[in-house]
Scaffold this active site. Structure first.
Site, PDB file in Angstrom:
ATOM      1  N   ARG A 153       0.528  -1.523  -0.152  1.00 19.52           N
ATOM      2  CA  ARG A 153      -0.314  -0.266  -0.102  1.00 19.52           C
ATOM      3  C   ARG A 153       1.252   0.982   0.524  1.00 19.52           C
ATOM      4  O   ARG A 153       1.952   1.391   0.791  1.00 19.52           O
ATOM      5  CB  ARG A 153      -1.664   0.671   1.027  1.00 19.52           C
ATOM      6  CG  ARG A 153      -1.881   1.138   1.528  1.00 19.52           C
ATOM      7  CD  ARG A 153      -2.521   1.390   2.509  1.00 19.52           C
ATOM      8  NE  ARG A 153      -3.648   0.677   1.435  1.00 19.52           N
ATOM      9  CZ  ARG A 153      -5.021   0.714   2.278  1.00 19.52           C
ATOM     10  NH1 ARG A 153      -5.288   1.560   3.756  1.00 19.52           N
ATOM     11  NH2 ARG A 153      -6.013   0.275   2.070  1.00 19.52           N
ATOM     12  N   HIS A 166      -7.285   0.921  -6.577  1.00 18.99           N
ATOM     13  CA  HIS A 166      -7.880  -0.278  -4.790  1.00 18.99           C
ATOM     14  C   HIS A 166      -8.238  -0.982  -5.642  1.00 18.99           C
ATOM     15  O   HIS A 166      -9.509  -1.582  -5.496  1.00 18.99           O
ATOM     16  CB  HIS A 166      -8.254   0.327  -3.916  1.00 18.99           C
ATOM     17  CG  HIS A 166      -8.291   0.582  -2.276  1.00 18.99           C
ATOM     18  ND1 HIS A 166      -7.430  -1.020  -2.503  1.00 18.99           N
ATOM     19  CD2 HIS A 166      -9.221   1.009  -1.485  1.00 18.99           C
ATOM     20  CE1 HIS A 166      -8.176  -0.601  -0.805  1.00 18.99           C
ATOM     21  NE2 HIS A 166      -9.059  -0.205  -0.564  1.00 18.99           N
ATOM     22  N   GLN A 211     -10.002  -3.871  -2.629  1.00 20.59           N
ATOM     23  CA  GLN A 211     -11.174  -3.192  -2.210  1.00 20.59           C
ATOM     24  C   GLN A 211     -13.233  -3.935  -3.989  1.00 20.59           C
ATOM     25  O   GLN A 211     -13.773  -3.778  -2.837  1.00 20.59           O
ATOM     26  CB  GLN A 211     -11.529  -1.981  -1.903  1.00 20.59           C
ATOM     27  CG  GLN A 211     -12.878  -1.326  -1.259  1.00 20.59           C
ATOM     28  CD  GLN A 211     -12.897  -1.426  -0.236  1.00 20.59           C
ATOM     29  OE1 GLN A 211     -12.403  -1.978   0.559  1.00 20.59           O
ATOM     30  NE2 GLN A 211     -14.185  -2.536  -0.153  1.00 20.59           N
ATOM     31  N   ASP A 215     -17.074   7.619  -1.665  1.00 20.24           N
ATOM     32  CA  ASP A 215     -16.104   7.335  -0.451  1.00 20.24           C
ATOM     33  C   ASP A 215     -15.296   8.696  -0.328  1.00 20.24           C
ATOM     34  O   ASP A 215     -15.952   9.868  -0.692  1.00 20.24           O
ATOM     35  CB  ASP A 215     -14.597   7.024  -1.234  1.00 20.24           C
ATOM     36  CG  ASP A 215     -13.863   5.902  -1.054  1.00 20.24           C
ATOM     37  OD1 ASP A 215     -13.105   6.628   0.475  1.00 20.24           O
ATOM     38  OD2 ASP A 215     -12.424   6.466  -1.606  1.00 20.24           O
ATOM     39  N   CYS A 232     -15.882   1.883   0.828  1.00 22.41           N
ATOM     40  CA  CYS A 232     -14.514   0.919   1.772  1.00 22.41           C
ATOM     41  C   CYS A 232     -14.830   1.293   2.576  1.00 22.41           C
ATOM     42  O   CYS A 232     -13.739   0.351   3.401  1.00 22.41           O
ATOM     43  CB  CYS A 232     -13.763   1.517   0.506  1.00 22.41           C
ATOM     44  SG  CYS A 232     -12.965   3.204   0.670  1.00 22.41           S
ATOM     45  N   ARG A 245     -14.074  -8.007   2.019  1.00 25.21           N
ATOM     46  CA  ARG A 245     -12.187  -8.115   1.823  1.00 25.21           C
ATOM     47  C   ARG A 245     -11.007  -9.518   2.111  1.00 25.21           C
ATOM     48  O   ARG A 245     -10.707  -9.936   1.717  1.00 25.21           O
ATOM     49  CB  ARG A 245     -11.948  -6.956   2.465  1.00 25.21           C
ATOM     50  CG  ARG A 245     -12.460  -5.538   2.434  1.00 25.21           C
ATOM     51  CD  ARG A 245     -12.021  -5.371   0.692  1.00 25.21           C
ATOM     52  NE  ARG A 245     -10.179  -5.527   0.719  1.00 25.21           N
ATOM     53  CZ  ARG A 245      -8.947  -4.641   0.528  1.00 25.21           C
ATOM     54  NH1 ARG A 245      -9.454  -3.434   1.521  1.00 25.21           N
ATOM     55  NH2 ARG A 245      -8.658  -4.391   0.936  1.00 25.21           N
TER      56      ARG A 245
HETATM   57  N1  NVA Z   1     -10.128   7.146  -1.397  1.00 28.11           N
HETATM   58  C1  NVA Z   1      -9.688   6.148  -0.258  1.00 28.11           C
HETATM   59  C2  NVA Z   1      -9.690   4.770   0.600  1.00 28.11           C
HETATM   60  C3  NVA Z   1      -9.651   4.081   2.046  1.00 28.11           C
HETATM   61  C4  NVA Z   1      -9.402   3.050   2.083  1.00 28.11           C
HETATM   62  C5  NVA Z   1      -8.302   7.068   0.205  1.00 28.11           C
HETATM   63  O1  NVA Z   1      -7.320   6.572  -0.515  1.00 28.11           O
HETATM   64  O2  NVA Z   1      -7.844   7.134   1.611  1.00 28.11           O
HETATM   65  N1   CP Z   2     -11.194  -0.234   2.445  1.00 26.19           N
HETATM   66  C1   CP Z   2      -9.925  -0.063   3.368  1.00 26.19           C
HETATM   67  O1   CP Z   2      -8.902  -0.324   2.518  1.00 26.19           O
HETATM   68  O2   CP Z   2      -9.847  -0.162   4.375  1.00 26.19           O
HETATM   69  P1   CP Z   2      -7.761   0.455   5.201  1.00 26.19           P
HETATM   70  O3   CP Z   2      -7.592   1.392   4.934  1.00 26.19           O
HETATM   71  O4   CP Z   2      -8.476   0.096   6.158  1.00 26.19           O
HETATM   72  O5   CP Z   2      -7.331  -0.583   4.603  1.00 26.19           O
END
Ligand code: NVA
Ligand code: CP
Length: 321
Positions: free
Chosen positions: A122, A149, A152, A240, A280, A308
């Site tokens: 990540r 992502h 997800q 989101d 998500c 997930r």
């Molecule tokens: N769009 C959000 C998703 C978090 C799971 C982010 O990138 O922070």
């Molecule tokens: N939805 C998701 O990816 O959650 P986290 O940021 O907690 O991993």
């Protein structure tokens, strides 16, 4: 009670007009996989969730998880998923590793490949994941970048299929809000499964232009002038946060731009009578979604979060099993 997991019959392969590449040995981008391979992963997810597939097929296997951004669901579902499959996952954070002190992605990839059987990452830049995958000799999973992502959205597709059946091409999905990593991954999924996707994003906050152009050329994708237009007759209404990780400094400017892009009950009433709400998580109640929607009867966010776990197990089994 959960429905019987969908069977994902091959009929949705009819969709996706742009060239289908051979499925790679990594899981980085939904659009890089053949529809048949994605269906296989969803089918595997169902078999793992129902308990039809069990045992410890990843005994003796190890996954490195590199997190350069925060996580709850991705980290825990992956670590627990590896443990349930008999393997082991180890966390590598920026704070503790040499990556955080500037060691190159290439050296990290080459070294980790000598210890572990797979790497989940990540991070911020999509290019970093691509470089890791190029340099690693083991499979790489994208656990979120600024651009995508994919794990997800696979869980979201599975959740939608539990609700509406396995003919994903028949789905109508509405994306409300930021054209972020989730929106881009929904576009990639629309390319592969051919469902209808309507997006309502504030001006200047649309999805990645090249991902949008590709999706428009191969699926029923439309950018709408308002959330109400996008939500009309949708089976799935999804959104989101207004400021994703890394965009925190833009929070107040974004709050002004996104004010009309909140999923609330009146918006949900525009959708199909059996519509569900997905997010998500983490969510900001009162910003992108009202509490009565995310905590209400149409919300499937907890099942989505649970899925997930089943999805990442399917991906890991497929890549390193
Ligand atoms: N769009 C959000 C998703 C978090 C799971 C982010 O990138 O922070
Ligand atoms: N939805 C998701 O990816 O959650 P986290 O940021 O907690 O991993």
């Amino acid at each position: 009670m959960d429905r019987i997991p969908p069977a994902f019959k091959r009929r949705c392969i009819r969709s996706g007009r742009f060239a289908q590449p051979p499925s790679p040995r990594h899981f980085i981008d939904i659009a890089a996989h053949e529809t048949g391979h994605l269906l296989h992963l969803l089918e595997l997810t169902g078999r793992l969730k129902s308990g039809e597939l069990s045992g410890r097929p990843l005994r003796g296997r190890t996954l490195a998880m590199i997190f350069r951004k925060n996580s709850t669901r991705t980290r825990v579902s992956t670590e627990v998923g590896m443990a349930q499959l008999g393997g082991h996952a180890l966390m590598i954070s920026d704070r503790e590793s040499q990556m955080g002190r500037g060691e190159s992605v290439a050296d990290t990839a080459r070294v980790l490949s000598r210890y572990v059987d797979g790497i989940l990452i990540r991070t911020f830049a999509q290019d970093e994941v691509a470089e890791l995958a190029r340099e690693a000799s083991v499979p790489v999973v994208n656990g979120l970048t600024d651009l995508l992502h994919p794990c997800q959205v696979m869980a979201d597709l599975f959740t939608a299929a539990e609700e509406f059946g396995d003919d994903l091409a028949a789905l109508r999905v509405a994306w409300i809000g930021d054209g972020n990593n989730m929106a881009n991954s929904w576009l990639n999924a629309a390319c592969r499964f051919g469902f209808s996707l309507r997006l309502a994003c504030p001006p200047h906050y649309g999805p990645d232009p090249s991902i949008l152009a590709r999706a428009r050329s191969s699926a029923d994708v439309r950018v709408c002038g308002s959330p109400a237009e996008a939500a009309a007759a949708a089976h799935v209404v999804t959104t989101d946060v207004w400021a994703s990780m890394g965009r925190e400094a833009e929070r107040s400017a974004r709050a002004a731009a996104f004010a009309g892009y909140r999923v609330d009950e009146p918006l949900m009433r525009r959708a199909s009578p059996d519509a569900i709400f997905l997010h998500c998580l983490p969510a900001h109640r009162g910003e992108e979604v009202t509490a009565d929607v995310i905590d209400g009867p149409r919300s499937r966010v907890l099942r989505e979060a649970e899925n997930r776990l089943h999805v990442i197990k399917a991906i890991l089994l497929d890549l390193i099993g």
